[in-house]
Structures are given as structure tokens and as C-alpha cells.
Design a protein around this motif. Structure first.
Motif, PDB file in Angstrom:
ATOM      1  N   ASP A  71      65.330   6.783  30.228  1.00 23.71           N
ATOM      2  CA  ASP A  71      66.234   7.875  29.876  1.00 23.71           C
ATOM      3  C   ASP A  71      65.892   9.173  30.602  1.00 23.71           C
ATOM      4  O   ASP A  71      66.592  10.174  30.445  1.00 23.71           O
ATOM      5  N   GLU A  72      64.836   9.159  31.421  1.00 22.52           N
ATOM      6  CA  GLU A  72      64.443  10.348  32.175  1.00 22.52           C
ATOM      7  C   GLU A  72      64.684  10.210  33.677  1.00 22.52           C
ATOM      8  O   GLU A  72      64.435  11.147  34.433  1.00 22.52           O
ATOM      9  N   ILE A  73      65.156   9.060  34.101  1.00 23.58           N
ATOM     10  CA  ILE A  73      65.334   8.810  35.535  1.00 23.58           C
ATOM     11  C   ILE A  73      66.583   9.515  36.052  1.00 23.58           C
ATOM     12  O   ILE A  73      67.655   9.443  35.453  1.00 23.58           O
ATOM     13  N   THR A  74      66.427  10.193  37.183  1.00 18.98           N
ATOM     14  CA  THR A  74      67.547  10.816  37.886  1.00 18.98           C
ATOM     15  C   THR A  74      67.530  10.356  39.334  1.00 18.98           C
ATOM     16  O   THR A  74      66.522   9.791  39.802  1.00 18.98           O
ATOM     17  N   GLU A  75      68.604  10.624  40.033  1.00 17.53           N
ATOM     18  CA  GLU A  75      68.630  10.238  41.441  1.00 17.53           C
ATOM     19  C   GLU A  75      67.566  10.997  42.239  1.00 17.53           C
ATOM     20  O   GLU A  75      67.093  10.512  43.267  1.00 17.53           O
ATOM     21  N   GLU A  76      67.165  12.167  41.752  1.00 14.68           N
ATOM     22  CA  GLU A  76      66.225  12.997  42.490  1.00 14.68           C
ATOM     23  C   GLU A  76      64.766  12.637  42.241  1.00 14.68           C
ATOM     24  O   GLU A  76      63.910  12.897  43.092  1.00 14.68           O
ATOM     25  N   ASN A  77      64.440  12.037  41.076  1.00 21.27           N
ATOM     26  CA  ASN A  77      63.030  11.719  40.841  1.00 21.27           C
ATOM     27  C   ASN A  77      62.681  10.262  41.133  1.00 21.27           C
ATOM     28  O   ASN A  77      61.544   9.834  40.879  1.00 21.27           O
ATOM     29  N   LEU A  78      63.624   9.506  41.681  1.00 21.98           N
ATOM     30  CA  LEU A  78      63.300   8.157  42.125  1.00 21.98           C
ATOM     31  C   LEU A  78      62.371   8.215  43.343  1.00 21.98           C
ATOM     32  O   LEU A  78      62.422   9.164  44.138  1.00 21.98           O
ATOM     33  N   LEU A  79      61.530   7.204  43.481  1.00 18.44           N
ATOM     34  CA  LEU A  79      60.631   7.099  44.623  1.00 18.44           C
ATOM     35  C   LEU A  79      61.164   6.080  45.624  1.00 18.44           C
ATOM     36  O   LEU A  79      61.869   5.141  45.260  1.00 18.44           O
ATOM     37  N   LEU A  80      60.815   6.272  46.886  1.00 18.14           N
ATOM     38  CA  LEU A  80      61.016   5.247  47.900  1.00 18.14           C
ATOM     39  C   LEU A  80      59.625   4.778  48.300  1.00 18.14           C
ATOM     40  O   LEU A  80      58.775   5.589  48.679  1.00 18.14           O
ATOM     41  N   VAL A  81      59.376   3.462  48.184  1.00 21.55           N
ATOM     42  CA  VAL A  81      58.040   2.917  48.467  1.00 21.55           C
ATOM     43  C   VAL A  81      58.148   1.787  49.477  1.00 21.55           C
ATOM     44  O   VAL A  81      59.231   1.253  49.738  1.00 21.55           O
ATOM     45  N   ASP A  82      57.001   1.414  50.053  1.00 23.09           N
ATOM     46  CA  ASP A  82      56.968   0.244  50.922  1.00 23.09           C
ATOM     47  C   ASP A  82      56.453  -0.956  50.142  1.00 23.09           C
ATOM     48  O   ASP A  82      56.191  -0.863  48.935  1.00 23.09           O
ATOM     49  N   GLU A  83      56.275  -2.087  50.824  1.00 16.99           N
ATOM     50  CA  GLU A  83      55.868  -3.317  50.137  1.00 16.99           C
ATOM     51  C   GLU A  83      54.463  -3.222  49.543  1.00 16.99           C
ATOM     52  O   GLU A  83      54.124  -3.978  48.629  1.00 16.99           O
ATOM     53  N   ASP A  84      53.657  -2.300  50.048  1.00 12.76           N
ATOM     54  CA  ASP A  84      52.315  -2.099  49.510  1.00 12.76           C
ATOM     55  C   ASP A  84      52.292  -1.033  48.423  1.00 12.76           C
ATOM     56  O   ASP A  84      51.215  -0.628  47.969  1.00 12.76           O
ATOM     57  N   LEU A  85      53.477  -0.548  48.039  1.00 16.48           N
ATOM     58  CA  LEU A  85      53.658   0.465  47.002  1.00 16.48           C
ATOM     59  C   LEU A  85      53.147   1.841  47.417  1.00 16.48           C
ATOM     60  O   LEU A  85      52.839   2.689  46.572  1.00 16.48           O
ATOM     61  N   ASN A  86      53.077   2.064  48.726  1.00 17.07           N
ATOM     62  CA  ASN A  86      52.812   3.408  49.225  1.00 17.07           C
ATOM     63  C   ASN A  86      54.089   4.226  49.111  1.00 17.07           C
ATOM     64  O   ASN A  86      55.173   3.735  49.442  1.00 17.07           O
ATOM     65  N   VAL A  87      53.980   5.466  48.654  1.00 15.94           N
ATOM     66  CA  VAL A  87      55.155   6.311  48.474  1.00 15.94           C
ATOM     67  C   VAL A  87      55.597   6.885  49.822  1.00 15.94           C
ATOM     68  O   VAL A  87      54.822   7.554  50.514  1.00 15.94           O
ATOM     69  N   LEU A  88      56.845   6.611  50.177  1.00 16.32           N
ATOM     70  CA  LEU A  88      57.428   7.114  51.415  1.00 16.32           C
ATOM     71  C   LEU A  88      58.226   8.389  51.177  1.00 16.32           C
ATOM     72  O   LEU A  88      58.289   9.259  52.039  1.00 16.32           O
ATOM     73  N   GLU A  89      58.872   8.458  50.001  1.00 12.71           N
ATOM     74  CA  GLU A  89      59.628   9.646  49.611  1.00 12.71           C
ATOM     75  C   GLU A  89      59.439   9.868  48.118  1.00 12.71           C
ATOM     76  O   GLU A  89      59.450   8.917  47.340  1.00 12.71           O
ATOM     77  N   GLY A  90      59.268  11.131  47.731  1.00  8.66           N
ATOM     78  CA  GLY A  90      59.133  11.460  46.327  1.00  8.66           C
ATOM     79  C   GLY A  90      57.712  11.841  45.947  1.00  8.66           C
ATOM     80  O   GLY A  90      56.795  11.812  46.773  1.00  8.66           O
ATOM     81  N   THR A  91      57.544  12.178  44.684  1.00  7.30           N
ATOM     82  CA  THR A  91      56.254  12.636  44.167  1.00  7.30           C
ATOM     83  C   THR A  91      55.849  11.773  42.980  1.00  7.30           C
ATOM     84  O   THR A  91      56.664  11.491  42.102  1.00  7.30           O
ATOM     85  N   GLY A  92      54.581  11.374  42.957  1.00  8.13           N
ATOM     86  CA  GLY A  92      54.083  10.538  41.877  1.00  8.13           C
ATOM     87  C   GLY A  92      53.721   9.164  42.384  1.00  8.13           C
ATOM     88  O   GLY A  92      53.586   8.932  43.594  1.00  8.13           O
TER      89      GLY A  92
END
Length: 265
Positions: free
Chosen positions: A75-96
Motif C-alpha cells: 500500500d506504500e508502493i508508487t511508480e517513483e519508489n520502485l527500484l530497477l535491479v539486475d539479476e544479482d539484485l544490484n540496484v541500477l535505479e532508485g534508493t534502498g
């Protein structure tokens, strides 16, 4: 004067499919917006279980996908706080950081090129059915999109943060769109976010119906040929788009903060 009362079922199905292609189609929503809306749709549908569960959708670059940030509920997810990650779960875009359990999603995407969205939740009735180590039984016309399309993993592999769990869960899913995970929950996949969202809503309803029916008597099977016909009829892109649009409009009325700007659905 009616002109179609003498038509065969095949002819009428074909006519309805042509009409749906004319009247329904993809929205202008981005993948981020669709995924954020799906989080809110599933929250309202009883899929929340604290921070358990993950939703992912492939990104534009190979080997990347969008997912929620660990620490936020559906219920807290927005289009802006979603993350983009790779297959190793490294964050490519976003915070957290993403949920470490997302690792098995990477295995599913690797095994299934046709899958573009994965939804895994511990929704109440699928989790209850999973506790019984009982496979999902599709015995109602509303749930026929899952007919012969839901696998069952009887052996719980433990917390799904290792590669072993990725191998086990992706193998159990096989070529089906859904799998019930014993002592765990449900997982559905889709070629689109819309398809996966619809199946996630549906599998929870199917589990609830099954538990209610089991408490009253013996669940009777559907005729296989008719069940397969219904599966195919209810599993088209246009049906998925129409269903998702309805769920999305309802979610926007309740959660207008999940997307940025004005959207039309």
C-alpha cells in the motif's frame, strides 16, 4: 429480428473476440505505473502480509527488472519508489535495497523468456491451502484461467534467498503460469503485468472457493474439454487488458498517490 440465434458457438466466440479487439487494448501506462497499481490492487485484494511477497517486471535492458523497495508495504508502493535491479539484485535505479528473496525471480526470468512479470505473495487463502499441502483444484468457471495451468510444489525449500530455491521454484513452475508453494504461498507469471495481476487476484479467489467447498463436501471436477475451452477463452490479451483496466480504475479511486500526474484508463 435476431440474426444470430442459429449461429454455432465457434462462430459466436469468433464474433466476440473480434469485438473485443476493437473495443479493448493496451493503456498508455508505463511499466512502473502498472506495477505500482498492481501493488495497490493486490493490497486491496488481501495479498498483503507485512513485507512478505515480491512483484517484479522486466526492465528495458536485458537482465534487469523493476521491484519494490524492501521496507515498504504494497500500500506504500508508487511508480517513483520502485527500484530497477539486475539479476544479482544490484540496484541500477532508485534508493534502498530489494527483497533478497527476489533472487528466485531471476531464475524464473532466465528459464522463461515468455515471462515479463512475476508476482509472489502470501495471500491468506492460498497460504491456508498451502498449509494443507493440497494442490489448487479449479472447479468453477470463474477460475478456469488457472485450469491445468497451476503447478504444485509440495516440498518447502525454506527461506527463498538462495540459488537452490531459485532452481527448485523455477523447475516446479515449469511451463505453467502459476504454482502453489506448500507452506509458503502463491506465484503467478504473465507475458504482461496485466496478465500476472489478473492471475494473482484469481488464484486467491480460487483458493478461497476451494477451502469453502472442501468444508462443505467433495469438490467435483469440471469436464476437461469444457474447462480447457473456458481457459483459452478467458486467457486472451484483450480480456486481461479489460480486467486490469477495471482493477486499476478502482485502485486509483482508493490510492490516487500511487502514480504521478493524471492517467486515463
Amino acid at each position: 429480428m435476431a440474426k444470430t440465434l442459429g449461429e454455432t458457438k465457434d462462430v459466436l466466440i469468433g464474433r466476440a473476440e473480434r469485438q473485443m479487439r476493437e473495443h479493448f487494448g493496451d493503456t498508455e501506462l508505463t511499466t512502473r505505473q502498472k506495477l505500482a497499481l498492481t501493488c495497490r490492487i493486490l493490497f486491496d485484494g488481501g495479498h498483503d502480509s507485512g513485507l512478505a511477497g515480491q512483484l517484479t517486471a522486466r526492465g528495458q535492458e536485458p537482465g534487469s527488472y523493476y521491484t519494490e523497495r524492501l521496507g515498504l508495504g504494497f500500500d506504500e508502493i508508487t511508480e517513483e519508489n520502485l527500484l530497477l535491479v539486475d539479476e544479482d539484485l544490484n540496484v541500477l535505479e532508485g534508493t534502498g535495497m530489494p527483497n533478497p528473496a527476489n533472487r528466485f525471480h531471476s531464475w524464473i526470468y532466465r528459464a522463461r523468456e515468455d515471462v515479463n512479470c512475476v508476482i509472489h505473495t502470501h495471500s491468506l487463502h492460498t497460504a491456508a491451502l498451502a498449509m494443507l499441502e493440497v494442490p489448487l483444484v479449479v472447479s468453477h468457471m470463474d477460475t478456469t484461467p488457472l485450469y491445468d495451468d497451476c503447478a504444485f510444489l509440495k516440498d518447502w525449500p525454506g527461506v527463498p534467498v538462495g540459488n537452490e530455491e531459485g532452481e527448485i521454484i523455477s523447475a516446479a513452475l515449469g511451463d505453467k503460469r502459476a504454482v502453489l508453494l506448500a507452506h509458503h504461498g502463491q506465484l503467478v507469471t504473465g507475458a504482461t503485468v496485466e496478465e500476472a495481476c489478473n492471475l494473482a487476484i484469481l488464484i486467491e479467489r480460487a483458493a478461497r472457493l476451494q477451502l469453502l467447498a472442501m468444508s462443505a463436501g467433495t469438490v467435483r471436477p469440471l469436464p476437461p474439454a469444457l474447462a480447457r475451452e473456458a481457459h483459452d477463452w478467458t486467457s486472451t490479451d484483450r480480456r486481461n487488458q479489460a480486467n486490469f483496466a477495471y482493477y486499476a480504475r478502482r485502485a486509483l479511486r482508493r490510492h490516487p498517490d500511487c502514480v504521478t500526474g493524471e492517467v486515463r484508463i
